[in-house]
Design a protein around this motif. Structure first.
Motif, short mmCIF file in Angstrom:
data_model
loop_
_atom_site.label_atom_id
_atom_site.label_comp_id
_atom_site.label_asym_id
_atom_site.label_seq_id
_atom_site.Cartn_x
_atom_site.Cartn_y
_atom_site.Cartn_z
N MET A 175 -34.89 18.28 16.74
CA MET A 175 -34.73 19.67 17.33
C MET A 175 -35.40 18.94 18.52
O MET A 175 -36.78 18.25 18.56
CB MET A 175 -35.77 20.05 16.59
N ALA A 176 -36.06 19.84 19.55
CA ALA A 176 -36.71 20.39 20.86
C ALA A 176 -38.16 19.75 20.56
O ALA A 176 -38.41 21.10 19.44
CB ALA A 176 -36.42 21.09 21.66
N ASN A 177 -39.13 19.22 20.71
CA ASN A 177 -40.36 19.69 19.97
C ASN A 177 -40.77 20.66 21.33
O ASN A 177 -42.17 20.96 21.95
CB ASN A 177 -41.02 18.29 20.32
N GLU A 178 -39.99 21.50 22.51
CA GLU A 178 -40.93 22.32 23.49
C GLU A 178 -39.99 23.27 23.93
O GLU A 178 -39.48 22.96 23.70
CB GLU A 178 -42.24 21.73 24.23
N PHE A 179 -40.14 25.09 24.35
CA PHE A 179 -39.46 25.93 24.89
C PHE A 179 -40.11 26.38 25.81
O PHE A 179 -41.27 26.14 25.87
CB PHE A 179 -39.28 26.37 24.22
N THR A 180 -39.50 26.58 26.83
CA THR A 180 -40.28 27.32 28.49
C THR A 180 -39.58 29.09 27.77
O THR A 180 -38.68 28.63 28.22
CB THR A 180 -39.96 27.02 29.22
N ILE A 181 -41.02 29.48 28.83
CA ILE A 181 -40.15 30.93 29.06
C ILE A 181 -40.83 31.19 29.90
O ILE A 181 -42.02 31.44 30.29
CB ILE A 181 -40.78 32.26 28.05
N ARG A 182 -39.66 31.55 31.44
CA ARG A 182 -40.13 31.30 32.54
C ARG A 182 -40.92 33.07 33.68
O ARG A 182 -40.20 33.77 32.88
CB ARG A 182 -39.59 30.82 33.61
N ASN B 50 -49.32 24.44 19.87
CA ASN B 50 -48.21 23.65 19.51
C ASN B 50 -47.51 23.32 17.95
O ASN B 50 -47.15 22.88 17.27
CB ASN B 50 -50.08 22.47 18.92
N ARG B 51 -47.38 24.26 17.42
CA ARG B 51 -46.86 24.93 16.15
C ARG B 51 -45.32 24.72 16.74
O ARG B 51 -44.54 25.99 16.95
CB ARG B 51 -47.12 26.20 15.38
N THR C 233 -52.97 28.98 16.77
CA THR C 233 -53.44 28.08 17.78
C THR C 233 -51.95 28.72 19.20
O THR C 233 -52.60 27.71 19.90
CB THR C 233 -52.28 27.07 17.59
N ILE C 234 -52.65 30.09 19.54
CA ILE C 234 -52.29 30.05 20.85
C ILE C 234 -53.67 29.77 21.75
O ILE C 234 -54.32 29.95 22.00
CB ILE C 234 -51.81 32.14 21.34
N ARG C 235 -53.03 29.10 22.74
CA ARG C 235 -53.69 28.17 23.89
C ARG C 235 -53.36 28.81 25.33
O ARG C 235 -52.15 28.60 25.58
CB ARG C 235 -54.33 26.86 23.33
N TYR C 236 -54.42 28.41 26.49
CA TYR C 236 -53.72 28.14 27.64
C TYR C 236 -54.12 27.17 28.61
O TYR C 236 -55.23 26.64 27.78
CB TYR C 236 -53.93 29.49 28.50
N GLN C 237 -53.86 26.76 30.05
CA GLN C 237 -53.68 25.53 30.46
C GLN C 237 -53.25 25.72 31.09
O GLN C 237 -52.44 26.11 31.71
CB GLN C 237 -52.74 24.61 29.38
N ILE C 238 -53.96 25.53 32.39
CA ILE C 238 -54.12 25.68 34.01
C ILE C 238 -53.12 23.70 34.18
O ILE C 238 -53.67 22.70 33.49
CB ILE C 238 -55.50 25.43 34.73
N GLU D 223 -41.76 20.30 13.54
CA GLU D 223 -43.29 19.90 12.89
C GLU D 223 -44.08 20.74 12.08
O GLU D 223 -44.74 19.93 11.19
CB GLU D 223 -44.44 19.32 14.03
N TRP D 224 -43.53 21.43 11.63
CA TRP D 224 -44.28 22.52 11.39
C TRP D 224 -42.81 23.40 10.42
O TRP D 224 -42.31 24.20 11.59
CB TRP D 224 -45.12 23.15 12.04
N GLU D 225 -42.48 23.85 8.67
CA GLU D 225 -41.45 24.50 8.90
C GLU D 225 -41.83 26.19 8.98
O GLU D 225 -42.78 26.71 8.83
CB GLU D 225 -41.36 24.78 7.14
N GLY D 226 -40.39 26.50 10.11
CA GLY D 226 -41.01 27.88 10.05
C GLY D 226 -41.48 27.98 11.54
O GLY D 226 -42.57 29.42 11.60
N GLY D 227 -41.68 27.08 12.64
CA GLY D 227 -42.76 27.39 13.62
C GLY D 227 -42.18 28.28 14.85
O GLY D 227 -41.75 29.12 15.06
#
Length: 177
Positions: A1-8, A124-125, A107-112, A129-133
């Protein structure tokens, strides 16, 4: 399973404003920081209101989710009477989806990114890595057992605030030129 997804974000007005600012300013970090802070708070607020960025209410918790949570709370159910105890009832009064522990919301954060020319909002959830992420909750499970409860994205109100931040930043850039 992918460890990231993107919404543009593909918003013509915001992208035009960003382009105009980029022509005048090399470092857009202050504007991106402001946008990041606004979007993080807006995203966290969605957990309180149980609504997606489009304003649609999230589906309520399934009975299986509620029963599973009851099983985790000691003394929440009386086998003798077959009823929920006061402790169990108190735990579920006003229970909202995605707020069992508050971990995802917290765990909601922003990054420049891109040298100050972009901002990412996320967590990062992830399901791997975390059931029901996060991905499962954002898009729903492949089986349909867990409904989508989108929390990432930009609402109409967010759009107005982002444009306001960019307008102020552009005015400051013009005044400083």
């Amino acid at each position: 399973m992918a460890n990231e997804f993107t919404i543009r974000l593909d918003d013509t007005a915001i992208l035009a404003r960003l382009s105009e600012i980029a022509k005048r300013v090399d470092d857009m970090t202050p504007a991106m920081r402001g946008i990041g802070e606004v979007l993080v708070e807006s995203t966290k607020q969605r957990f309180e209101t149980s609504t997606g960025p489009d304003g649609q209410a999230w589906k309520p918790n399934a009975l299986a989710t509620i029963l599973g949570r009851l099983a985790q709370i000691g003394g929440a159910y009386s086998a003798k009477t077959g009823r929920m105890t006061k402790k169990g009832a108190a735990a579920f009064t006003g229970k909202k989806p995605l707020i069992a522990t508050g971990v995802l919301q917290d765990t909601i954060r922003y990054q420049i990114v891109a040298g100050g020319h972009g901002v990412e909002i996320g967590t990062n959830r992830f399901a791997s890595e975390w059931e029901g992420g996060a991905a499962v909750h954002q898009f729903g499970s492949k089986t349909g057992k867990i409904p989508a409860r989108p929390f990432l994205g930009i609402s109409d109100g967010d759009r107005v605030e982002v444009l306001d931040i960019l307008d102020k930043f552009l005015q400051q850039a013009i005044a400083g030129a």
